[in-house]
Structures are given as structure tokens and as C-alpha cells.
Design an enzyme around this catalytic site. Structure first.
Site, mmCIF file in Angstrom:
data_model
loop_
_atom_site.group_PDB
_atom_site.id
_atom_site.type_symbol
_atom_site.label_atom_id
_atom_site.label_comp_id
_atom_site.label_asym_id
_atom_site.label_seq_id
_atom_site.Cartn_x
_atom_site.Cartn_y
_atom_site.Cartn_z
ATOM 1 N N ASP A 164 -10.052 0.896 -24.688
ATOM 2 C CA ASP A 164 -10.325 0.854 -23.240
ATOM 3 C C ASP A 164 -10.052 2.213 -22.606
ATOM 4 O O ASP A 164 -9.248 3.000 -23.113
ATOM 5 C CB ASP A 164 -9.395 -0.161 -22.549
ATOM 6 C CG ASP A 164 -9.885 -1.594 -22.701
ATOM 7 O OD1 ASP A 164 -11.076 -1.781 -23.010
ATOM 8 O OD2 ASP A 164 -9.066 -2.503 -22.511
ATOM 9 N N PRO A 212 0.829 -1.217 0.000
ATOM 10 C CA PRO A 212 0.000 0.000 0.000
ATOM 11 C C PRO A 212 0.862 1.265 0.000
ATOM 12 O O PRO A 212 0.370 2.355 -0.249
ATOM 13 C CB PRO A 212 -0.810 -0.124 1.297
ATOM 14 C CG PRO A 212 -0.083 -1.109 2.146
ATOM 15 C CD PRO A 212 0.669 -2.007 1.229
ATOM 16 N N GLU A 226 1.835 -8.182 8.849
ATOM 17 C CA GLU A 226 2.074 -6.734 8.924
ATOM 18 C C GLU A 226 2.989 -6.263 7.795
ATOM 19 O O GLU A 226 3.321 -5.081 7.712
ATOM 20 C CB GLU A 226 2.689 -6.361 10.282
ATOM 21 C CG GLU A 226 1.712 -6.403 11.431
ATOM 22 C CD GLU A 226 0.469 -5.566 11.189
ATOM 23 O OE1 GLU A 226 0.598 -4.404 10.770
ATOM 24 O OE2 GLU A 226 -0.642 -6.069 11.413
ATOM 25 N N ARG A 275 -2.936 -8.246 -20.427
ATOM 26 C CA ARG A 275 -3.885 -7.939 -21.505
ATOM 27 C C ARG A 275 -3.301 -6.957 -22.524
ATOM 28 O O ARG A 275 -3.857 -6.758 -23.595
ATOM 29 C CB ARG A 275 -5.250 -7.497 -20.988
ATOM 30 C CG ARG A 275 -5.257 -6.347 -20.042
ATOM 31 C CD ARG A 275 -6.642 -6.042 -19.521
ATOM 32 N NE ARG A 275 -7.465 -5.353 -20.504
ATOM 33 C CZ ARG A 275 -8.537 -5.865 -21.088
ATOM 34 N NH1 ARG A 275 -8.943 -7.063 -20.795
ATOM 35 N NH2 ARG A 275 -9.226 -5.157 -21.958
HETATM 36 C C1 LIG Z 1 -2.127 -6.170 5.930
HETATM 37 S S1 LIG Z 1 -1.052 -5.643 4.671
HETATM 38 C C2 LIG Z 1 0.257 -4.871 5.568
HETATM 39 C C3 LIG Z 1 0.169 -3.387 5.550
HETATM 40 C C4 LIG Z 1 1.312 -2.700 6.252
HETATM 41 N N1 LIG Z 1 1.249 -2.920 7.668
HETATM 42 C C5 LIG Z 1 1.246 -1.198 5.956
HETATM 43 O O1 LIG Z 1 0.559 -0.485 6.690
HETATM 44 O O2 LIG Z 1 1.869 -0.756 4.993
HETATM 45 C C6 LIG Z 1 -0.304 -7.153 4.128
HETATM 46 C C7 LIG Z 1 0.194 -7.135 2.705
HETATM 47 O O3 LIG Z 1 -0.893 -6.915 1.821
HETATM 48 C C8 LIG Z 1 -0.421 -6.300 0.638
HETATM 49 N N2 LIG Z 1 -1.215 -5.072 0.407
HETATM 50 C C9 LIG Z 1 -2.077 -4.498 1.263
HETATM 51 N N3 LIG Z 1 -2.647 -3.422 0.724
HETATM 52 C C10 LIG Z 1 -2.140 -3.284 -0.521
HETATM 53 C C11 LIG Z 1 -2.327 -2.342 -1.560
HETATM 54 N N4 LIG Z 1 -3.150 -1.309 -1.441
HETATM 55 N N5 LIG Z 1 -1.637 -2.507 -2.713
HETATM 56 C C12 LIG Z 1 -0.790 -3.550 -2.856
HETATM 57 N N6 LIG Z 1 -0.566 -4.479 -1.894
HETATM 58 C C13 LIG Z 1 -1.230 -4.355 -0.744
HETATM 59 C C14 LIG Z 1 1.053 -6.018 0.838
HETATM 60 O O4 LIG Z 1 1.817 -7.025 0.195
HETATM 61 C C15 LIG Z 1 1.195 -6.086 2.343
HETATM 62 O O5 LIG Z 1 2.511 -6.418 2.746
#
Ligand SMILES: C[S@@+](CC[C@H](N)C(=O)[O-])C[C@H]1O[C@@H](n2cnc3c(N)ncnc32)[C@H](O)[C@@H]1O
Length: 229
Positions: free
Chosen positions: A168, A88, A115, A153
Site C-alpha cells: 500500500d 482538527p 463546538e 488493517r
Molecule cells: C464542529 S467540530 C468542532 C471544532 C472546534 N470548534 C475547533 O475549531 O477546533 C466538532 C468535533 O468534530 C471533530 N472533528 C472536526 N474536525 C475534525 C478533524 N479534522 N479531525 C478529527 N476530528 C475532527 C472533533 O471531535 C470536534 O470536537
């Protein structure tokens, strides 16, 4: 294109990508999908891939070693190519990334869980962090599937001959035009008469105008700094 996915849930990724045009491309060999589970590379008693965070706090963190060993294993089988960590905190995925990456021969996507992942893995082994939006989901698998679908794609031959990515949304910096199919009358609504005219140039002009109008209405930010804003 060969795609390597590092995930604790390989079946989730394989299943999700087994449908529709992407599924067909994998079946035909146009796309090669390899999933690697870091648990198989955890050289400890219980195949542990996570541990408590230094400094305390909730949850667990994916450990460095199993992830690095997974990457090393991939290198003995094929090329890793660009290593993307789904996060994220990453750069927000855009159509431009997908168009560019469709030209790559190899890519490796790393899915976090819990996490997240030990920062040293990200610092030392990741080329790019990519987010699918400003929200947090429970793992990188769904995000990896989004990236793979959107990139794949754009690859020559993945879409069938009766489908095209050209029209698209986002492909020309605007949203797509509205689509209609049978029946000609639904409730009180007909189909715009130009679409029934058979006049290709007029249809193109109508669609271009609709695409611009819809973009102005729904996503004016896409036109900022262009002559069409
Ligand atoms: C519960 S999340 C951990 C978030 C982390 N504690 C933070 O606040 O940045 C677990 C995993 O989900 C994935 N993930 C969660 N949200 C995402 C997003 N918006 N885009 C891409 N991957 C995501 C990532 O690989 C992340 O390590």
C-alpha cells in the site's frame, strides 16, 4: 485489539465499521468494538451532555462530567489504553501512527460534537489529539472510524490472505504502484507487457520503479531527505 469509542452516535460508528474487512474482523472477534454514549452517564435531569460556553459565543460545548464518568465506566469493564481525542487541532494522522498503534491491546477514541469538548477533559484525560486533516467536520465519529480502519488493517489477520498492506501507499515511504486487471485492452490502452510476462523479478523491478516515479510526480515531499529524492 479492543477499541472503545465514546460517542453520542454509537450506531453511526458501529454501522460504518460493519463493512468489508473491518466488519469481518469485528464479527470474528479479532477486533472488539465497544461504543459508549456519554448521555447514559449524564447525571442530570434531561441527560444533558452539553452546555453554553463560558465567555459566550456560538454553539455548545460537551461537558466534562459525562465524559469522565464514561471513561470511569470503561475502566470497570475493560482497559481504556491510550485515550485519543479526535480534533482538527490534533497531530495529523500518519501511516506511522497506524503501524505503531496496531500493536496496542486497547485504545479509547473520544468523539467531539458541537463546538468541541471542555478543555479540562482534554488536559486531564487525553493522551493524544489526532486530526484527520486540515478541515472541520461536524463530529469525531467519522474521524474515529478512519483511525480505527487504518489501525485495524495493520493488525495481523485482519486483511484476508489475498490482500496485503505491505504494498500500500506510505508503507515503504512511497506511493503504491499502478494496478491493472482484465480486460487486457480497454479502449486504446493495453496492460504494460512486463505484467503479462510471468517474470516475477522483472515485475517487481517495474513496480518499484513505478512507485518511485509516481511518488516523485505526485508527492515529492515524501522523498525529501532520502537518497531517492
Ligand atoms: C464542529 S467540530 C468542532 C471544532 C472546534 N470548534 C475547533 O475549531 O477546533 C466538532 C468535533 O468534530 C471533530 N472533528 C472536526 N474536525 C475534525 C478533524 N479534522 N479531525 C478529527 N476530528 C475532527 C472533533 O471531535 C470536534 O470536537
Amino acid at each position: 485489539m479492543e477499541l472503545n469509542v465514546i460517542t453520542l452516535f454509537p450506531e453511526m460508528v458501529k454501522q460504518t465499521l460493519s463493512y468489508g474487512v473491518i466488519g469481518k474482523a469485528i464479527e470474528s472477534g479479532l477486533l472488539k468494538l465497544n461504543c459508549f454514549n456519554p448521555r447514559e452517564f449524564a447525571e442530570n435531569k434531561h441527560n444533558r451532555v452539553d452546555d453554553k460556553p463560558f465567555g459566550g459565543g456560538a454553539g455548545m460545548v460537551m461537558m466534562y462530567d459525562p465524559l469522565v464518568r464514561t471513561l470511569e465506566h470503561i475502566s470497570t469493564k475493560t482497559e481504556t489504553g491510550m485515550v485519543v481525542f479526535l480534533s482538527p487541532q490534533g497531530e495529523k494522522l500518519q501511516q506511522a501512527h497506524c503501524n505503531e498503534w496496531a500493536g496496542l491491546s486497547h485504545m479509547t477514541l473520544v468523539c467531539g460534537r458541537y463546538e468541541g469538548v471542555d478543555q479540562r477533559f482534554i488536559d486531564q484525560h487525553v493522551d493524544k489529539e489526532i486530526s484527520i486533516g486540515d478541515y472541520v467536520i461536524s463530529g469525531g465519529e467519522m474521524a474515529a472510524c478512519v483511525v480505527i480502519d487504518a489501525v485495524a488493517r495493520q493488525q495481523q489477520g485482519v486483511l484476508g490472505s489475498d490482500e496485503s498492506a505491505e504494498t500500500d501507499s506510505f508503507m515503504n515511504g512511497k506511493l503504491g504502484y499502478p494496478q491493472y486487471t482484465r480486460s487486457e485492452i480497454l479502449g486504446q490502452s493495453g496492460v504494460p507487457s512486463v505484467l503479462l510476462s510471468g517474470h516475477h523479478e522483472a515485475i517487481k523491478q517495474w513496480r518499484d520503479a513505478q512507485s518511485l516515479a509516481i511518488t516523485k510526480r505526485k508527492r515529492p515531499d515524501l522523498l525529501e531527505g532520502t537518497s531517492e529524492s
